[in-house]
Write a protein that holds these residues in place. Sequence first.
Motif, PDB file in Angstrom:
ATOM      1  N   LYS A  83       7.391   3.907  -4.631  1.00 54.54           N
ATOM      2  CA  LYS A  83       6.788   2.585  -4.404  1.00 54.54           C
ATOM      3  C   LYS A  83       5.723   2.765  -3.327  1.00 54.54           C
ATOM      4  O   LYS A  83       5.977   3.374  -2.301  1.00 54.54           O
ATOM      5  N   SER A  85       1.738   0.912  -1.698  1.00 51.69           N
ATOM      6  CA  SER A  85       0.727  -0.143  -1.740  1.00 51.69           C
ATOM      7  C   SER A  85      -0.626   0.501  -1.506  1.00 51.69           C
ATOM      8  O   SER A  85      -0.718   1.620  -1.020  1.00 51.69           O
ATOM      9  N   TRP A  86      -1.684  -0.228  -1.886  1.00 52.60           N
ATOM     10  CA  TRP A  86      -3.033   0.303  -1.760  1.00 52.60           C
ATOM     11  C   TRP A  86      -3.997  -0.823  -1.440  1.00 52.60           C
ATOM     12  O   TRP A  86      -3.763  -1.984  -1.779  1.00 52.60           O
ATOM     13  N   GLU A  95       0.534  -3.356  -4.952  1.00 53.48           N
ATOM     14  CA  GLU A  95       1.698  -2.528  -4.668  1.00 53.48           C
ATOM     15  C   GLU A  95       2.439  -2.315  -5.968  1.00 53.48           C
ATOM     16  O   GLU A  95       2.376  -3.131  -6.882  1.00 53.48           O
ATOM     17  N   THR A 171       3.073   6.001   1.108  1.00 62.02           N
ATOM     18  CA  THR A 171       3.589   4.654   0.847  1.00 62.02           C
ATOM     19  C   THR A 171       2.492   3.598   0.983  1.00 62.02           C
ATOM     20  O   THR A 171       2.682   2.466   0.563  1.00 62.02           O
ATOM     21  N   MET A 172       1.370   3.977   1.594  1.00 60.12           N
ATOM     22  CA  MET A 172       0.213   3.076   1.730  1.00 60.12           C
ATOM     23  C   MET A 172      -1.040   3.937   1.659  1.00 60.12           C
ATOM     24  O   MET A 172      -1.155   4.924   2.376  1.00 60.12           O
TER      25      MET A 172
END
Length: 186
Positions: A83, A85-86, A95, A171-172
């Motif tokens: 998982k 997000s961007w 996400e 994660t990001m």
Amino acid sequence: FLNARAWRRKTRSFHRHLLTRRSSTHQLSHVSNPPRAVATTNSMPKISRADGEKYAKDFLTAFAAGFKENNHIETLAPFLADKLSWDWSDDTKGEGTPADICGKFSQTWGAMVDSFNLPSFQVIVDTSHAKVMICGPLIINVTGPGNLVPNNLVYNPVSFIWTLDDAGKCTMWEGYWDQEDPGMNA
């Protein structure tokens, strides 16, 4: 009017009140002892500088390779968490899973760009927050979906910031560039 002695007593009492007063946001402790430090555990992932630099180099190599066949879902699999997000300069935000972001990418940048060249870049590693940032001069060849345009080389500096988890996976993913650059919109 107060005489000098009475004035000193009043102001001394007032100052003592101020110095011992506690509030929810701060404590002035000139009169009382300061509170003891409480041991806390920091659950924030950490990364070494060497690991961060390796992540950046390996990610960028895999990312560039994904443009040749528009297969970022395969080339980036080792680098993305289950998982993530961007948030990118072209207003791509969200996400989801690696399949989600790579699926969007395959229909946009992956379909339009056939080469991604970052001839040099600088890496900054925030070791205490597991963030890796790169910035450098990017040259992409924007040929359009299905290579509609013969060659359209675009120079546009880029910066990526990846936040990593304990397993060293992103994660990001933040991406910054000048979306209004004339070459980007040709």
